[in-house]
Design a protein around this motif. Structure first.
Motif, PDB file in Angstrom:
ATOM      1  N   LEU A 136       0.803  -1.223   0.000  1.00 34.16           N
ATOM      2  CA  LEU A 136       0.000   0.000   0.000  1.00 34.16           C
ATOM      3  C   LEU A 136       0.835   1.272   0.000  1.00 34.16           C
ATOM      4  O   LEU A 136       0.413   2.296  -0.521  1.00 34.16           O
ATOM      5  N   THR A 137       2.038   1.217   0.591  1.00 33.17           N
ATOM      6  CA  THR A 137       2.888   2.411   0.646  1.00 33.17           C
ATOM      7  C   THR A 137       3.973   2.396  -0.414  1.00 33.17           C
ATOM      8  O   THR A 137       4.811   3.295  -0.435  1.00 33.17           O
ATOM      9  N   ALA A 138       3.978   1.392  -1.279  1.00 34.23           N
ATOM     10  CA  ALA A 138       5.011   1.216  -2.312  1.00 34.23           C
ATOM     11  C   ALA A 138       6.394   1.103  -1.697  1.00 34.23           C
ATOM     12  O   ALA A 138       7.381   1.468  -2.307  1.00 34.23           O
ATOM     13  N   GLY A 139       6.477   0.613  -0.466  1.00 36.57           N
ATOM     14  CA  GLY A 139       7.751   0.362   0.192  1.00 36.57           C
ATOM     15  C   GLY A 139       8.567   1.600   0.488  1.00 36.57           C
ATOM     16  O   GLY A 139       9.769   1.523   0.686  1.00 36.57           O
ATOM     17  N   ARG A 140       7.935   2.766   0.549  1.00 38.39           N
ATOM     18  CA  ARG A 140       8.660   4.028   0.714  1.00 38.39           C
ATOM     19  C   ARG A 140       9.196   4.248   2.119  1.00 38.39           C
ATOM     20  O   ARG A 140      10.043   5.086   2.320  1.00 38.39           O
TER      21      ARG A 140
END
Length: 134
Positions: free
Chosen positions: A56-60
């Motif tokens: 969901l957070t694109a791994g940021r």
């Protein structure tokens, strides 16, 4: 690192749902993943939560440290989950109990989480150990 949101989210949902499905049957009574596993079920829930957060957070965001990404954490936890589930299915399943679909679905979900969270850029020509510029 590209994490396909559809497949990763589906794998996490499958992992969590598999804990509610029958994993073993003995004498006509089915045991779910929560009933069969003592602490493994909590670990699989943690794997699912980390993997869904990474998707969901694109791994940021980092996990406890800025240099450990959520992708890396999801990949590592997915590898450990895959090893634990494979060991359970092959070597440590309760004797006299029949194996049900829930255990196999959890194994497939853990393998899919590894595939979605892994960094395969080295296979596409990127250097295995990138240079650090100061």
């Amino acid at each position: 690192m590209g994490w396909g949101r559809c497949s990763s989210t589906s794998a996490v949902v499958l992992l969590i749902v598999s804990l509610f499905l029958p994993w073993a049957s003995t004498g006509g009574a089915d045991q779910t993943g929560f009933e069969l596993l003592t602490t493994g079920d909590v670990f699989l829930l943690i794997v699912g939560l980390v993997a869904i957060t990474a998707a969901l957070t694109a791994g940021r965001f980092g996990l406890f440290r800025p240099d450990v990404s959520l992708y890396g954490a999801a990949d590592l936890l997915g590898v450990v989950a895959t090893i634990l589930l494979a060991w359970l299915i092959v070597f440590d399943f309760p004797s006299g109990a029949g194996q049900e679909a829930g255990a196999y679905l959890a194994l497939v979900a853990a393998i899919t989480i590894i595939g979605g969270a892994g960094d395969y850029s080295a296979f596409r020509g990127a250097p295995l150990f990138p240079r650090i510029h100061k």
